[in-house]
Design a protein around this motif. Structure first.
Motif, mmCIF file in Angstrom:
data_model
loop_
_atom_site.group_PDB
_atom_site.id
_atom_site.type_symbol
_atom_site.label_atom_id
_atom_site.label_comp_id
_atom_site.label_asym_id
_atom_site.label_seq_id
_atom_site.Cartn_x
_atom_site.Cartn_y
_atom_site.Cartn_z
ATOM 1 N N LEU A 228 0.883 -1.159 0.000
ATOM 2 C CA LEU A 228 0.000 0.000 0.000
ATOM 3 C C LEU A 228 0.922 1.210 0.000
ATOM 4 O O LEU A 228 1.855 1.297 0.799
ATOM 5 N N ALA A 229 0.681 2.144 -0.928
ATOM 6 C CA ALA A 229 1.551 3.313 -1.050
ATOM 7 C C ALA A 229 0.733 4.592 -1.097
ATOM 8 O O ALA A 229 -0.444 4.585 -1.463
ATOM 9 N N THR A 230 1.366 5.695 -0.728
ATOM 10 C CA THR A 230 0.703 6.990 -0.750
ATOM 11 C C THR A 230 1.733 8.070 -1.089
ATOM 12 O O THR A 230 2.915 7.767 -1.291
ATOM 13 N N LYS A 231 1.279 9.302 -1.156
ATOM 14 C CA LYS A 231 2.213 10.396 -1.423
ATOM 15 C C LYS A 231 2.914 10.784 -0.123
ATOM 16 O O LYS A 231 2.302 10.789 0.949
ATOM 17 N N GLN A 232 4.192 11.097 -0.242
ATOM 18 C CA GLN A 232 4.987 11.465 0.932
ATOM 19 C C GLN A 232 4.286 12.557 1.735
ATOM 20 O O GLN A 232 3.832 13.550 1.189
ATOM 21 N N GLY A 233 4.180 12.319 3.042
ATOM 22 C CA GLY A 233 3.515 13.271 3.921
ATOM 23 C C GLY A 233 2.146 12.806 4.378
ATOM 24 O O GLY A 233 1.587 13.336 5.350
ATOM 25 N N LYS A 234 1.590 11.781 3.686
ATOM 26 C CA LYS A 234 0.260 11.286 4.047
ATOM 27 C C LYS A 234 0.309 9.936 4.752
ATOM 28 O O LYS A 234 -0.737 9.358 5.060
ATOM 29 N N GLU A 235 1.523 9.438 5.031
ATOM 30 C CA GLU A 235 1.660 8.099 5.598
ATOM 31 C C GLU A 235 0.908 7.924 6.918
ATOM 32 O O GLU A 235 0.404 6.836 7.214
ATOM 33 N N LYS A 236 0.851 8.979 7.727
ATOM 34 C CA LYS A 236 0.246 8.878 9.061
ATOM 35 C C LYS A 236 -1.226 9.285 9.069
ATOM 36 O O LYS A 236 -1.842 9.358 10.138
ATOM 37 N N ASP A 237 -1.783 9.555 7.902
ATOM 38 C CA ASP A 237 -3.203 9.905 7.814
ATOM 39 C C ASP A 237 -4.041 8.831 8.514
ATOM 40 O O ASP A 237 -3.842 7.629 8.311
ATOM 41 N N GLU A 238 -4.983 9.262 9.343
ATOM 42 C CA GLU A 238 -5.762 8.323 10.155
ATOM 43 C C GLU A 238 -6.491 7.290 9.305
ATOM 44 O O GLU A 238 -6.511 6.093 9.627
ATOM 45 N N SER A 239 -7.087 7.723 8.193
ATOM 46 C CA SER A 239 -7.834 6.795 7.338
ATOM 47 C C SER A 239 -6.907 5.760 6.714
ATOM 48 O O SER A 239 -7.241 4.572 6.622
ATOM 49 N N ILE A 240 -5.742 6.193 6.277
ATOM 50 C CA ILE A 240 -4.778 5.267 5.679
ATOM 51 C C ILE A 240 -4.276 4.272 6.714
ATOM 52 O O ILE A 240 -4.121 3.077 6.432
ATOM 53 N N GLN A 241 -4.043 4.736 7.937
ATOM 54 C CA GLN A 241 -3.586 3.829 8.988
ATOM 55 C C GLN A 241 -4.666 2.802 9.354
ATOM 56 O O GLN A 241 -4.359 1.643 9.676
#
Length: 268
Positions: A228-241
């Motif tokens: 699972l990958a995202t744009k740098q800076g969004k790794e800790k986004d609650e929904s992604i976690q």
């Protein structure tokens, strides 16, 4: 007066019902949307499996199925998708370098062992001199394919470090000819060549069984875990976690093992 009391009671009950609903979980309208671009198989199927769990946690998961290996990263880089699920880290890093993207890994999910298939031979020993082998044309999967061919002693590379192309082949005893093709198209040309090395997601879509139909296949210790990958800076986004927690759960592990029976292997 009686009618007024009935009307007043109805209003109170409705208000209480609304309040209770708000306290018991978010409504669909209140749910936070999370858009993930993914390959069809097995990625979108795994995401569909965790979708109900995320809904309970107030996340409305929208799955954008993409047939290629290009647009999922573009969508994330441009902010049109929150994350993607289709690639391994070497592919992601090659894309970042080539296109100046800022995509980062969030979590490992599964491994799809890459395998070789043929409609003309049943054993690799039957491969004739001058045979044509089709390989994926993107840098990371081409490297992966060439390493797999070397493992079968069909070729010998100058070394096993870094990215590889045909120029890195130092020995080719069977004088094999190589045809580089977009990964998604490899199953479609299988009857036109002697052998093809195909990514598992495209093999499954083409009704090929990676466990039963392969001539040879990567081991389960392959380092090419799909992430699972995202744009740098969004790794800790609650929904992604929350999505990470669902994807890396024992329930999802069992789903992968039961559904794909070794063709897709959990990597967590």
């Amino acid at each position: 007066m009686k009618k007024l009391r009935v009307l007043f009671t109805a209003v109170i009950v409705a208000a209480l019902g609304t309040a209770c609903g708000a306290g018991g979980g978010k409504s669909d309208a209140d749910a936070k949307k999370l858009t993930v671009a993914a390959s069809q198989i097995p990625h979108s199927e795994i995401l569909e499996h965790v979708k109900p769990q995320l809904k309970k946690e107030g996340i409305d998961l929208k799955i954008e199925v993409r047939p290629d290996y290009v647009t999922p990263n573009t969508l994330v880089e441009e902010g049109k998708a929150d994350a993607n699920f289709f690639q391994h880290v070497p592919f992601m890093e090659a894309t970042n370098k080539e296109k100046k993207y800022h995509i980062v890994k969030v979590a490992n999910v599964h491994i799809e062992p890459m395998a070789a298939y043929s409609k003309k031979i049943k054993k690799v020993d039957e491969l004739k001199e001058g045979a044509t082998i089709a390989l994926p044309n993107d840098t990371s999967n081409l490297t992966r394919s060439l390493l797999l061919l070397e493992d079968q002693k069909l070729i010998k590379l100058d070394n096993r470090d870094g990215n590889k192309t045909e120029r890195n082949i130092k020995e080719n005893p069977k004088k094999i000819k190589f045809k580089l093709v977009e990964a998604a198209l490899l199953p479609r040309i299988l009857d036109q060549i002697d052998l093809a090395v195909i990514n598992t997601n495209y093999a499954i879509q083409a009704k090929l069984n990676p466990v039963k139909d392969n001539l040879f296949i990567e081991g389960k210790d392959s380092p090419y875990a799909n992430v699972l990958a995202t744009k740098q800076g969004k790794e800790k986004d609650e929904s992604i976690q929350k999505l990470v927690k669902a994807l890396n759960s024992p329930d999802t592990k069992k789903f992968i093992e039961d559904k794909y029976k070794g063709a897709v292997v959990p990597a967590f």
